[in-house]
Design a protein around this motif. Structure first.
Motif, PDB file in Angstrom:
ATOM      1  N   ASP A 119      -0.702 -12.539  -9.076  1.00 26.58           N
ATOM      2  CA  ASP A 119      -1.801 -11.349  -8.783  1.00 26.58           C
ATOM      3  C   ASP A 119      -1.907 -10.740  -9.830  1.00 26.58           C
ATOM      4  OD1 ASP A 119      -1.034 -12.764  -5.716  1.00 26.58           O
ATOM      5  OD2 ASP A 119       0.556 -12.262  -6.369  1.00 26.58           O
ATOM      6  N   CYS A 120      -0.646 -10.483 -10.923  1.00 26.76           N
ATOM      7  CA  CYS A 120      -1.560  -9.195 -12.224  1.00 26.76           C
ATOM      8  C   CYS A 120      -2.410 -10.015 -12.605  1.00 26.76           C
ATOM      9  CB  CYS A 120      -0.276  -9.060 -12.205  1.00 26.76           C
ATOM     10  SG  CYS A 120       1.047  -7.687 -11.678  1.00 26.76           S
ATOM     11  N   CYS A 178      -1.949   3.208  -3.420  1.00 27.82           N
ATOM     12  CA  CYS A 178      -2.802   1.985  -4.412  1.00 27.82           C
ATOM     13  C   CYS A 178      -3.056   3.134  -5.432  1.00 27.82           C
ATOM     14  CB  CYS A 178      -3.936   3.012  -3.951  1.00 27.82           C
ATOM     15  SG  CYS A 178      -3.672   1.371  -1.973  1.00 27.82           S
ATOM     16  N   PHE A 179      -2.291   4.534  -5.321  1.00 27.74           N
ATOM     17  CA  PHE A 179      -2.787   6.043  -6.337  1.00 27.74           C
ATOM     18  C   PHE A 179      -1.314   6.308  -6.635  1.00 27.74           C
ATOM     19  CE2 PHE A 179      -6.275   6.390  -3.028  1.00 27.74           C
ATOM     20  CZ  PHE A 179      -6.915   5.881  -3.698  1.00 27.74           C
ATOM     21  N   THR A 180      -0.503   5.769  -6.213  1.00 30.59           N
ATOM     22  CA  THR A 180       0.827   6.203  -6.843  1.00 30.59           C
ATOM     23  C   THR A 180       2.181   5.239  -7.995  1.00 30.59           C
ATOM     24  OG1 THR A 180       2.098   5.915  -4.173  1.00 30.59           O
ATOM     25  CG2 THR A 180       0.716   8.260  -4.990  1.00 30.59           C
ATOM     26  N   GLU A 181       1.144   4.345  -7.189  1.00 25.86           N
ATOM     27  CA  GLU A 181       2.306   3.762  -7.817  1.00 25.86           C
ATOM     28  C   GLU A 181       1.937   2.343  -9.777  1.00 25.86           C
ATOM     29  OE1 GLU A 181       2.553  -0.377  -5.937  1.00 25.86           O
ATOM     30  OE2 GLU A 181       2.747   0.110  -3.970  1.00 25.86           O
ATOM     31  N   ALA A 182       2.349   3.119 -10.779  1.00 23.11           N
ATOM     32  CA  ALA A 182       2.473   2.690 -11.709  1.00 23.11           C
ATOM     33  C   ALA A 182       1.721   1.423 -11.583  1.00 23.11           C
ATOM     34  CB  ALA A 182       3.738   3.242 -12.751  1.00 23.11           C
ATOM     35  N   ALA A 201     -11.834  -8.198  -9.238  1.00 25.52           N
ATOM     36  CA  ALA A 201     -12.599  -8.774  -7.829  1.00 25.52           C
ATOM     37  C   ALA A 201     -11.923  -8.850  -6.307  1.00 25.52           C
ATOM     38  CB  ALA A 201     -13.471 -10.006  -8.803  1.00 25.52           C
ATOM     39  N   ILE A 202     -12.969  -8.586  -5.145  1.00 29.31           N
ATOM     40  CA  ILE A 202     -12.249  -8.580  -3.395  1.00 29.31           C
ATOM     41  C   ILE A 202     -11.810 -10.680  -4.100  1.00 29.31           C
ATOM     42  CG2 ILE A 202     -13.071  -8.690  -1.505  1.00 29.31           C
ATOM     43  CD1 ILE A 202     -15.321  -6.591  -3.011  1.00 29.31           C
ATOM     44  N   ALA A 203     -12.429 -11.366  -5.098  1.00 29.19           N
ATOM     45  CA  ALA A 203     -11.781 -12.705  -4.507  1.00 29.19           C
ATOM     46  C   ALA A 203     -10.008 -12.824  -4.685  1.00 29.19           C
ATOM     47  CB  ALA A 203     -12.282 -14.171  -5.618  1.00 29.19           C
ATOM     48  N   SER A 204      -9.755 -12.112  -5.488  1.00 29.02           N
ATOM     49  CA  SER A 204      -8.175 -12.353  -5.801  1.00 29.02           C
ATOM     50  C   SER A 204      -7.831 -11.631  -4.636  1.00 29.02           C
ATOM     51  CB  SER A 204      -7.903 -10.603  -7.435  1.00 29.02           C
ATOM     52  OG  SER A 204      -9.175 -10.560  -8.296  1.00 29.02           O
ATOM     53  N   ALA A 205      -7.509 -11.113  -3.797  1.00 27.85           N
ATOM     54  CA  ALA A 205      -7.414 -10.573  -2.816  1.00 27.85           C
ATOM     55  C   ALA A 205      -7.214 -11.637  -1.138  1.00 27.85           C
ATOM     56  CB  ALA A 205      -7.346  -8.898  -2.189  1.00 27.85           C
ATOM     57  N   MET A 206      -8.573 -12.387  -1.135  1.00 28.66           N
ATOM     58  CA  MET A 206      -8.629 -13.282  -0.651  1.00 28.66           C
ATOM     59  C   MET A 206      -8.119 -14.601  -1.075  1.00 28.66           C
ATOM     60  SD  MET A 206     -12.760 -12.810  -0.881  1.00 28.66           S
ATOM     61  CE  MET A 206     -13.870 -10.576   0.577  1.00 28.66           C
ATOM     62  N   PHE A 207      -7.941 -14.664  -2.472  1.00 33.65           N
ATOM     63  CA  PHE A 207      -8.082 -16.174  -2.671  1.00 33.65           C
ATOM     64  C   PHE A 207      -6.000 -15.912  -1.889  1.00 33.65           C
ATOM     65  CE2 PHE A 207     -10.242 -19.638  -5.074  1.00 33.65           C
ATOM     66  CZ  PHE A 207     -11.670 -19.157  -4.716  1.00 33.65           C
ATOM     67  N   ALA A 208      -5.379 -15.055  -2.593  1.00 31.72           N
ATOM     68  CA  ALA A 208      -4.089 -14.353  -2.723  1.00 31.72           C
ATOM     69  C   ALA A 208      -3.774 -14.357  -1.106  1.00 31.72           C
ATOM     70  CB  ALA A 208      -4.000 -13.599  -3.064  1.00 31.72           C
ATOM     71  N   GLN A 209      -4.713 -14.176  -0.069  1.00 33.79           N
ATOM     72  CA  GLN A 209      -4.319 -14.133   1.708  1.00 33.79           C
ATOM     73  C   GLN A 209      -4.509 -15.718   2.368  1.00 33.79           C
ATOM     74  OE1 GLN A 209      -7.091 -13.027   4.480  1.00 33.79           O
ATOM     75  NE2 GLN A 209      -5.278 -12.295   5.687  1.00 33.79           N
ATOM     76  N   TYR A 252      -1.288 -10.742  -1.442  1.00 32.56           N
ATOM     77  CA  TYR A 252      -3.223  -9.955  -1.353  1.00 32.56           C
ATOM     78  C   TYR A 252      -2.825  -9.028  -0.667  1.00 32.56           C
ATOM     79  CZ  TYR A 252      -2.945 -10.147   3.896  1.00 32.56           C
ATOM     80  OH  TYR A 252      -2.155 -10.199   5.505  1.00 32.56           O
ATOM     81  N   LEU A 253      -1.856  -8.027  -0.560  1.00 31.19           N
ATOM     82  CA  LEU A 253      -1.938  -6.339  -0.465  1.00 31.19           C
ATOM     83  C   LEU A 253      -1.483  -5.964  -1.423  1.00 31.19           C
ATOM     84  CD1 LEU A 253       0.811  -5.887   3.049  1.00 31.19           C
ATOM     85  CD2 LEU A 253      -1.846  -6.558   3.149  1.00 31.19           C
ATOM     86  N   TYR A 254      -0.844  -6.785  -2.676  1.00 31.99           N
ATOM     87  CA  TYR A 254      -0.620  -5.970  -3.619  1.00 31.99           C
ATOM     88  C   TYR A 254      -2.362  -6.234  -3.825  1.00 31.99           C
ATOM     89  CZ  TYR A 254      -0.412  -5.488  -9.094  1.00 31.99           C
ATOM     90  OH  TYR A 254      -0.030  -4.873 -10.018  1.00 31.99           O
ATOM     91  N   SER A 255      -2.523  -7.084  -4.910  1.00 30.67           N
ATOM     92  CA  SER A 255      -4.219  -7.275  -5.298  1.00 30.67           C
ATOM     93  C   SER A 255      -5.439  -6.478  -4.131  1.00 30.67           C
ATOM     94  CB  SER A 255      -4.405  -8.647  -4.423  1.00 30.67           C
ATOM     95  OG  SER A 255      -4.009  -9.287  -5.345  1.00 30.67           O
ATOM     96  N   THR A 256      -5.079  -6.149  -3.388  1.00 33.50           N
ATOM     97  CA  THR A 256      -5.861  -5.168  -1.742  1.00 33.50           C
ATOM     98  C   THR A 256      -5.884  -4.016  -2.470  1.00 33.50           C
ATOM     99  OG1 THR A 256      -6.267  -6.288  -0.470  1.00 33.50           O
ATOM    100  CG2 THR A 256      -6.161  -4.174  -0.456  1.00 33.50           C
TER     101      THR A 256
END
Length: 310
Positions: free
Chosen positions: A102-103, A219-223, A266-274, A280-284
């Motif tokens: 996913d990274c 989303c803003f606190t995870e390194a 890309a939003i596709a990163s989350a979409m493909f992950a799901q 997909y939640l990480y990608s989101t």
């Protein structure tokens, strides 16, 4: 176009994006959307709507000079993706981190449709949008090959599967359409336009549904989110600038390609992950963070390249 003008354009695109995401967020929280809904909408977007966007961008009269520029832009886009993939594979090795696949997706693929095309239209008009399609077409091919290979753990290489996937079919048909002496019939083109117009609202509603399943503060606190965001928004654009500086392209084509490369994840990163059962939640979360940060990074990258090309 000044940095301020670019910033305003990008800001308005981000504002529209987040308003639509809020609607998707509410739909999921109120139970109108569920996981099945977002899964089906993701499939619709990736197999029908996005390929239609690619096809529609080539529905125009043939121009030899523009065709040559488009071809060089596509070759340059291929080079950019080779560099991006090599960097991502080196940074995110198998098993390190656990969600390394996913990274890689979040680092390599940019939101070169919704975020890039309006900016290109404002900067260069129809020519900018047309040349911007070069990056979109190449990404469609890479997404349906390398991208699927990353998130689909049961992936088995198959030339026919690659050739028959929606993104590559749309790219091939689009190129044939552009090279031919005819355009699509008016009614067909209008229907295609209506389908392509679904891209932004559907994608944002799906992303809002994804966000409803996450801890927004994380989303803003995870390194780890910030590190991937830095690769997507700073490192890869910087490498792209170095590569494009020496490419035999005119300045418009260079800036057009840079805009597509420097867009947020890309939003596709989350979409493909799901679609394929990945994280997909990480990608989101990466999509959300990089979209906000692009308000600053995207105009800055464009300004830096413009200065180098002056």
């Amino acid at each position: 176009m000044s940095i301020l003008e670019n910033s305003i354009i990008v800001f308005h695109q981000i504002l529209i994006m987040f308003l639509l995401m809020v609607v998707g967020y509410i739909l999921f929280k109120t139970g109108i959307f569920d996981n099945h809904t977002t899964t089906h909408l993701s499939t619709l977007l990736n197999t029908i709507v996005i390929p239609c966007c690619v096809l529609a961008s080539f529905n125009r009269d043939f121009d030899p000079a523009l065709a040559g520029t488009l071809g060089l832009t596509m070759l340059s886009a291929c080079g950019v993706f080779v560099v991006s993939i090599a960097l991502s594979n080196a940074l995110y090795r198998k098993g390190h981190p656990e969600n390394y696949r996913d990274c890689r997706m979040c680092a390599v693929f940019s939101n070169n449709g919704f975020m890039s095309l309006p900016l290109l239209s404002a900067m260069f008009g129809e020519t900018g949008v047309f040349l911007g399609s070069a990056h979109i077409v190449v990404m469609a091919v890479v997404l349906w090959t390398y991208g699927v290979m990353q998130v689909n753990r049961d992936y088995r290489f198959s030339p026919m599967r690659i050739l028959l996937n929606p993104g590559i079919i749309a790219a091939v048909l689009g190129m044939l359409l552009f090279l031919s002496p005819v355009n699509l019939p008016t009614d067909v083109a209008s229907a295609l336009t209506h389908i392509t117009n679904l891209n932004t609202p559907l994608a944002m509603l799906v992303l809002g549904g994804y966000l409803a399943q996450t801890n927004l503060a994380s989303c803003f606190t995870e390194a780890r989110i910030w590190r991937v965001g830095a690769v997507r928004l700073l490192v890869i654009p910087a490498l792209t600038m170095a590569l494009l500086y020496f490419m035999p392209l005119d300045n418009t084509a260079k800036l057009t390609l840079l805009v597509g490369t420097s867009a947020p994840t890309a939003i596709a990163s989350a979409m493909f992950a799901q679609m394929y059962g990945s994280d997909y939640l990480y990608s989101t979360k990466v999509v959300a963070l990089t979209t906000i940060l692009s308000l600053v990074t995207l105009p800055a990258v464009i300004a830096a390249m413009s200065f180098l090309l002056a």
